[in-house]
Design a protein around this motif. Structure first.
Motif, mmCIF file in Angstrom:
data_model
loop_
_atom_site.group_PDB
_atom_site.id
_atom_site.type_symbol
_atom_site.label_atom_id
_atom_site.label_comp_id
_atom_site.label_asym_id
_atom_site.label_seq_id
_atom_site.Cartn_x
_atom_site.Cartn_y
_atom_site.Cartn_z
ATOM 1 N N UNK A 1 0.318 -0.775 14.405
ATOM 2 C CA UNK A 1 1.729 -1.131 14.272
ATOM 3 C C UNK A 1 2.614 0.100 14.108
ATOM 4 N N UNK A 2 3.847 -0.042 14.552
ATOM 5 C CA UNK A 2 4.889 0.953 14.304
ATOM 6 C C UNK A 2 6.034 0.192 13.651
ATOM 7 N N UNK A 3 6.421 0.635 12.455
ATOM 8 C CA UNK A 3 7.473 -0.040 11.703
ATOM 9 C C UNK A 3 8.502 0.967 11.208
ATOM 10 N N UNK A 4 9.715 0.452 11.030
ATOM 11 C CA UNK A 4 10.760 1.243 10.366
ATOM 12 C C UNK A 4 10.867 0.696 8.959
ATOM 13 N N UNK A 5 10.753 1.590 7.974
ATOM 14 C CA UNK A 5 10.884 1.175 6.578
ATOM 15 C C UNK A 5 12.065 1.912 5.952
ATOM 16 N N UNK A 6 12.656 1.299 4.926
ATOM 17 C CA UNK A 6 13.812 1.908 4.275
ATOM 18 C C UNK A 6 13.711 1.836 2.766
ATOM 19 N N UNK A 7 14.316 2.820 2.126
ATOM 20 C CA UNK A 7 14.348 2.875 0.658
ATOM 21 C C UNK A 7 15.330 1.830 0.140
ATOM 22 N N UNK B 1 20.044 6.951 0.763
ATOM 23 C CA UNK B 1 19.517 6.236 1.929
ATOM 24 C C UNK B 1 18.402 7.055 2.581
ATOM 25 N N UNK B 2 17.301 6.377 2.906
ATOM 26 C CA UNK B 2 16.189 7.058 3.573
ATOM 27 C C UNK B 2 15.420 6.042 4.409
ATOM 28 N N UNK B 3 15.150 6.414 5.652
ATOM 29 C CA UNK B 3 14.353 5.571 6.542
ATOM 30 C C UNK B 3 13.206 6.381 7.111
ATOM 31 N N UNK B 4 12.091 5.715 7.323
ATOM 32 C CA UNK B 4 10.907 6.347 7.903
ATOM 33 C C UNK B 4 10.394 5.472 9.040
ATOM 34 N N UNK B 5 9.785 6.120 10.024
ATOM 35 C CA UNK B 5 9.059 5.400 11.070
ATOM 36 C C UNK B 5 7.578 5.649 10.785
ATOM 37 N N UNK B 6 6.830 4.566 10.580
ATOM 38 C CA UNK B 6 5.411 4.674 10.239
ATOM 39 C C UNK B 6 4.558 4.036 11.330
ATOM 40 N N UNK B 7 3.500 4.730 11.692
ATOM 41 C CA UNK B 7 2.517 4.214 12.638
ATOM 42 C C UNK B 7 1.216 4.063 11.865
ATOM 43 N N UNK B 8 0.647 2.857 11.921
ATOM 44 C CA UNK B 8 -0.520 2.553 11.093
ATOM 45 C C UNK B 8 -1.564 1.766 11.854
ATOM 46 N N UNK B 9 -2.810 2.003 11.485
ATOM 47 C CA UNK B 9 -3.932 1.200 11.971
ATOM 48 C C UNK B 9 -4.478 0.450 10.770
ATOM 49 N N UNK C 1 0.844 -1.195 0.000
ATOM 50 C CA UNK C 1 0.000 0.000 0.000
ATOM 51 C C UNK C 1 0.882 1.247 0.000
ATOM 52 N N UNK C 2 1.903 1.258 0.883
ATOM 53 C CA UNK C 2 2.795 2.418 0.978
ATOM 54 C C UNK C 2 3.494 2.666 -0.362
ATOM 55 N N UNK C 3 4.053 1.619 -0.955
ATOM 56 C CA UNK C 3 4.775 1.776 -2.223
ATOM 57 C C UNK C 3 3.856 2.244 -3.351
ATOM 58 N N UNK C 4 2.636 1.742 -3.389
ATOM 59 C CA UNK C 4 1.691 2.175 -4.432
ATOM 60 C C UNK C 4 1.304 3.640 -4.267
ATOM 61 N N UNK C 5 1.215 4.117 -3.029
ATOM 62 C CA UNK C 5 0.796 5.499 -2.764
ATOM 63 C C UNK C 5 1.961 6.487 -2.820
ATOM 64 N N UNK C 6 3.184 5.987 -2.678
ATOM 65 C CA UNK C 6 4.363 6.844 -2.614
ATOM 66 C C UNK C 6 4.734 7.397 -3.987
ATOM 67 N N UNK D 1 -5.490 4.203 8.889
ATOM 68 C CA UNK D 1 -4.753 5.403 9.268
ATOM 69 C C UNK D 1 -3.266 5.116 9.114
ATOM 70 N N UNK D 2 -2.521 6.096 8.642
ATOM 71 C CA UNK D 2 -1.080 5.919 8.510
ATOM 72 C C UNK D 2 -0.376 7.264 8.619
ATOM 73 N N UNK D 3 0.725 7.268 9.357
ATOM 74 C CA UNK D 3 1.531 8.469 9.500
ATOM 75 C C UNK D 3 3.001 8.061 9.506
#
Length: 141
Positions: A85-91, A112-120, A54-59, A134-136
Motif C-alpha cells: 500500500x501507499x498512503x498519505x498520513x497527516x499529523x 501541519x505535517x504529511x507523509x507518504x508511506x509505502x508499506x508491505x 503500528x506507525x503511531x506506536x513506533x513514532x 516493510x515500511x518507508x
C-alpha cells in the motif's frame, strides 16, 4: 570405498542445490504476484487501522497521525494476504498521551505535517493477524 564416497559428494550436493532452487522457483511462481484488485473494504480498513496504530506506536512524534488517503493498493494471495500500500498520513491535533478521540482533526498551522508511506503488510484476516514487513515514509509538502 572412501574415494568413491568423496567422489559422489559434489554431484549429490549439486543435485540437492538444483532441486532446492527449482522448488523455490515453483513456489514463487505459484503465487502469481501482486495485482491491483478491488479488495474487501473490511479487510483494507482493518489493514490500514493496523498500519496507523503500528506507525503511531513506533513514532517519536508527540502527536498521533491518521490516514488521509489511500493512494494505491495491491494485493497478493499467499498463505494469507499481502498488501502493498501507499498512503498519505497527516499529523493530528491529538497528543499520544491523551485519551483517544474517535476523530482527531488534522493540524492546520505550523504543526501541519504529511507523509507518504509505502508499506508491505502481511495479513491473515480470518485470524485477525497482521505483520508489517516493510515500511518507508517520506515528507510530503
Amino acid at each position: 570405498v572412501e574415494m568413491n564416497a568423496r567422489g559422489l559428494r559434489i554431484p549429490l550436493l549439486l543435485l540437492l542445490v538444483t532441486v532446492v532452487a527449482m522448488a523455490n522457483v515453483t513456489y514463487i511462481q505459484r503465487w502469481g504476484g501482486f495485482k491491483e484488485k478491488a479488495t474487501s473494504t473490511k479487510n483494507m480498513n482493518s489493514t490500514l487501522h493496523f498500519f496507523i496504530q503500528f506507525y503511531n506506536n513506533a513514532s517519536n512524534d508527540t502527536y498521533l497521525f491518521r490516514v488521509q488517503k489511500l493512494i494505491q493498493s495491491q494485493m497478493q494471495l499467499t498463505t494469507g494476504v499481502e498488501y502493498f500500500i501507499t498512503v498519505k498520513i497527516g499529523r493530528t491535533k491529538c497528543k499520544k498521551n491523551e485519551t483517544k478521540k474517535a476523530s482527531c482533526p488534522l493540524q492546520s498551522s505550523k504543526m501541519k505535517k504529511s507523509l507518504i508511506c509505502t508499506s508491505l503488510i502481511y495479513t491473515v484476516p480470518w485470524a485477525n493477524y497482521y505483520q508489517l514487513w516493510n515500511n518507508s515514509c517520506q515528507d510530503h509538502r
